[in-house]
Design a protein around this motif. Structure first.
Motif, PDB file in Angstrom:
ATOM      1  N   PRO A 203      10.664  22.082  -4.958  1.00  0.00           N
ATOM      2  CA  PRO A 203       9.000  22.128  -4.933  1.00  0.00           C
ATOM      3  C   PRO A 203       8.312  21.723  -6.179  1.00  0.00           C
ATOM      4  N   GLN A 204       9.127  22.234  -7.266  1.00  0.00           N
ATOM      5  CA  GLN A 204       8.362  21.759  -8.497  1.00  0.00           C
ATOM      6  C   GLN A 204       8.147  20.333  -8.766  1.00  0.00           C
ATOM      7  N   GLN A 205       8.996  19.492  -8.193  1.00  0.00           N
ATOM      8  CA  GLN A 205       9.166  18.049  -8.159  1.00  0.00           C
ATOM      9  C   GLN A 205       8.519  17.228  -7.018  1.00  0.00           C
ATOM     10  N   GLN A 206       7.772  18.130  -5.971  1.00  0.00           N
ATOM     11  CA  GLN A 206       7.107  17.545  -5.035  1.00  0.00           C
ATOM     12  C   GLN A 206       5.683  17.749  -5.292  1.00  0.00           C
ATOM     13  N   LEU A 207       4.988  18.074  -6.144  1.00  0.00           N
ATOM     14  CA  LEU A 207       3.665  18.276  -6.431  1.00  0.00           C
ATOM     15  C   LEU A 207       3.035  16.980  -6.467  1.00  0.00           C
ATOM     16  N   PRO A 208       1.745  16.975  -6.120  1.00  0.00           N
ATOM     17  CA  PRO A 208       0.894  17.969  -5.467  1.00  0.00           C
ATOM     18  C   PRO A 208       1.103  18.075  -3.840  1.00  0.00           C
ATOM     19  N   LEU A 209       1.158  19.312  -3.230  1.00  0.00           N
ATOM     20  CA  LEU A 209       1.135  19.378  -1.984  1.00  0.00           C
ATOM     21  C   LEU A 209      -0.354  18.936  -1.426  1.00  0.00           C
ATOM     22  N   GLU A 210      -0.333  18.971  -0.211  1.00  0.00           N
ATOM     23  CA  GLU A 210      -1.488  18.477   0.195  1.00  0.00           C
ATOM     24  C   GLU A 210      -2.207  19.866   0.901  1.00  0.00           C
ATOM     25  N   PRO A 212      -2.980  24.380   0.562  1.00  0.00           N
ATOM     26  CA  PRO A 212      -3.230  25.433  -0.568  1.00  0.00           C
ATOM     27  C   PRO A 212      -1.760  26.225  -0.731  1.00  0.00           C
ATOM     28  N   VAL A 213      -1.586  26.813  -1.840  1.00  0.00           N
ATOM     29  CA  VAL A 213      -0.484  27.516  -1.984  1.00  0.00           C
ATOM     30  C   VAL A 213      -0.864  28.815  -2.877  1.00  0.00           C
ATOM     31  N   TRP A 214      -0.464  29.871  -2.411  1.00  0.00           N
ATOM     32  CA  TRP A 214      -0.705  31.116  -3.061  1.00  0.00           C
ATOM     33  C   TRP A 214       0.870  31.639  -3.579  1.00  0.00           C
ATOM     34  N   CYS A 215       0.680  31.929  -4.796  1.00  0.00           N
ATOM     35  CA  CYS A 215       2.158  32.436  -5.449  1.00  0.00           C
ATOM     36  C   CYS A 215       1.720  33.808  -5.708  1.00  0.00           C
ATOM     37  N   VAL A 216       2.314  35.045  -4.977  1.00  0.00           N
ATOM     38  CA  VAL A 216       2.369  36.161  -5.255  1.00  0.00           C
ATOM     39  C   VAL A 216       3.582  36.685  -5.971  1.00  0.00           C
ATOM     40  N   SER A 229       6.282  31.292 -10.832  1.00  0.00           N
ATOM     41  CA  SER A 229       5.164  31.179 -10.003  1.00  0.00           C
ATOM     42  C   SER A 229       4.155  30.599 -10.977  1.00  0.00           C
ATOM     43  N   ALA A 230       4.163  31.194 -12.262  1.00  0.00           N
ATOM     44  CA  ALA A 230       2.999  30.711 -13.108  1.00  0.00           C
ATOM     45  C   ALA A 230       3.261  29.214 -13.595  1.00  0.00           C
ATOM     46  N   ALA A 231       4.462  28.695 -13.779  1.00  0.00           N
ATOM     47  CA  ALA A 231       4.456  27.248 -14.085  1.00  0.00           C
ATOM     48  C   ALA A 231       4.238  26.564 -12.859  1.00  0.00           C
ATOM     49  N   TYR A 232       4.538  26.865 -11.717  1.00  0.00           N
ATOM     50  CA  TYR A 232       4.335  26.034 -10.710  1.00  0.00           C
ATOM     51  C   TYR A 232       2.897  25.921 -10.328  1.00  0.00           C
ATOM     52  N   VAL A 233       2.134  27.159 -10.362  1.00  0.00           N
ATOM     53  CA  VAL A 233       0.647  27.179 -10.178  1.00  0.00           C
ATOM     54  C   VAL A 233      -0.200  25.992 -11.310  1.00  0.00           C
ATOM     55  N   GLU A 234       0.314  26.161 -12.293  1.00  0.00           N
ATOM     56  CA  GLU A 234      -0.313  25.264 -13.579  1.00  0.00           C
ATOM     57  C   GLU A 234       0.085  23.794 -13.472  1.00  0.00           C
ATOM     58  N   ALA A 243      -3.725  25.522  -5.849  1.00  0.00           N
ATOM     59  CA  ALA A 243      -2.734  26.636  -5.955  1.00  0.00           C
ATOM     60  C   ALA A 243      -3.421  27.765  -6.929  1.00  0.00           C
ATOM     61  N   GLU A 244      -2.970  29.081  -6.568  1.00  0.00           N
ATOM     62  CA  GLU A 244      -3.494  30.134  -7.097  1.00  0.00           C
ATOM     63  C   GLU A 244      -2.177  31.166  -7.458  1.00  0.00           C
ATOM     64  N   LEU A 245      -2.196  31.773  -8.693  1.00  0.00           N
ATOM     65  CA  LEU A 245      -1.337  32.748  -9.104  1.00  0.00           C
ATOM     66  C   LEU A 245      -1.858  34.266  -8.685  1.00  0.00           C
TER      67      LEU A 245
END
Length: 274
Positions: A203-210, A212-216, A229-234, A243-245
């Motif tokens: 997933p980290q190499q597939q950014l950005p997605l089309e 929304p993503v929430w990382c809980v 999660s924090a690095a992915y959202v950033e 994306a939202e953490l």
């Protein structure tokens, strides 16, 4: 040994036991949770989902993808409490099982199953305007992956994912390998140490997605660190994605406890979608 302890155990020893005892592994053949039906999407005993339907018209569909570092001793029972809660909240829940390490899974088989399992929804007479992929730990990895699985001629996606909720997800395979998460789980899953060539699975190499993503993620998670999660959202935001953490109190498992504040926050996220 409890599921909680096993999930934190080194994967090398666990996989050795799994593979040596593969012939003794009882295939999952029946659903033992509240449900509206088991539906197979393939011929393997692990290729099925459990459909939970609410009373009345569903608000949308939530695909529940369980975690367990992609290992065979963890199964869809981890997702059943969440599916029951989603059903009560008015959602159709599709609790997905798939092949894992030790029972025919790995790369690419696990990805093939998750994609086929989501696409099976097209045959279940559901409104697919809202399809949320919700996954915990390794399931969070698969949920985020599923949202981009059709790009670059990858996997079929006749049922596109419209939003992702990653619960303490393993979202950066290279960082996960470097940090030794799961005692080498990533290398076991891919069959080698992850590199840039593994972008179709990472997933980290597939950014950005089309979508929304929430990382809980629990602040005290010592199995999959919040930095995943924090690095992915950033990175997602820097790439132009949405994306939202969502940081919550608790450990790796609080996010899949239907009695927790973390799960209440997850339901509130879903409220914005359907």
């Amino acid at each position: 040994m409890s599921r909680r302890l096993l999930l934190g155990a080194p994967v090398v020893g666990v996989l050795g036991a799994l593979l040596s005892g593969c012939g003794e592994d009882e295939p999952v053949t029946t659903s033992d949770g509240p449900r509206d039906g088991r539906v197979d999407y393939g011929n393997d005993p692990s290729q099925f989902g459990e459909l939970y339907l609410p009373g009345g018209r569903p608000r949308g569909v939530v695909v529940v993808i369980h975690g367990g570092f992609w290992q065979g001793q963890y199964d869809r029972t981890l997702g059943q409490p969440l599916a029951t809660s989603l059903q009560a909240a008015g959602w159709a829940a599709w609790n997905l099982e798939y092949r894992r390490l030790g029972n025919g899974g790995g790369t690419p088989e696990t990805f093939d199953d998750v994609s086929a399992g989501i696409d099976k929804l097209a045959e279940l007479d559901l409104d697919l305007g809202t399809v949320v992929a919700l996954g915990h730990s390794a399931g969070g990895h698969l949920a985020a992956w599923a949202a981009g699985r059709g790009r670059d001629g990858g996997w079929p996606d006749r049922v596109p994912v419209t939003a992702v909720v990653s619960q303490a997800g393993v979202l950066d395979l290279r960082a996960a390998q470097a940090d030794g998460l799961g005692g080498g789980a990533v290398e076991a899953f891919l069959g080698h140490a992850p590199t840039a060539a593994d972008a179709p699975y990472d997933p980290q190499q597939q950014l950005p997605l089309e979508v929304p993503v929430w990382c809980v993620h629990g602040r005290d998670d010592d199995i999959v660190p919040p930095s995943q999660s924090a690095a992915y959202v950033e990175a997602a935001r820097e790439a132009g994605g949405e994306a939202e953490l969502v940081e919550v109190d608790g450990d790796h498992f609080v996010v899949i406890d239907p009695e927790s504040d973390a799960w209440t926050k997850t339901l509130e996220i879903l409220d914005t979608l359907g």
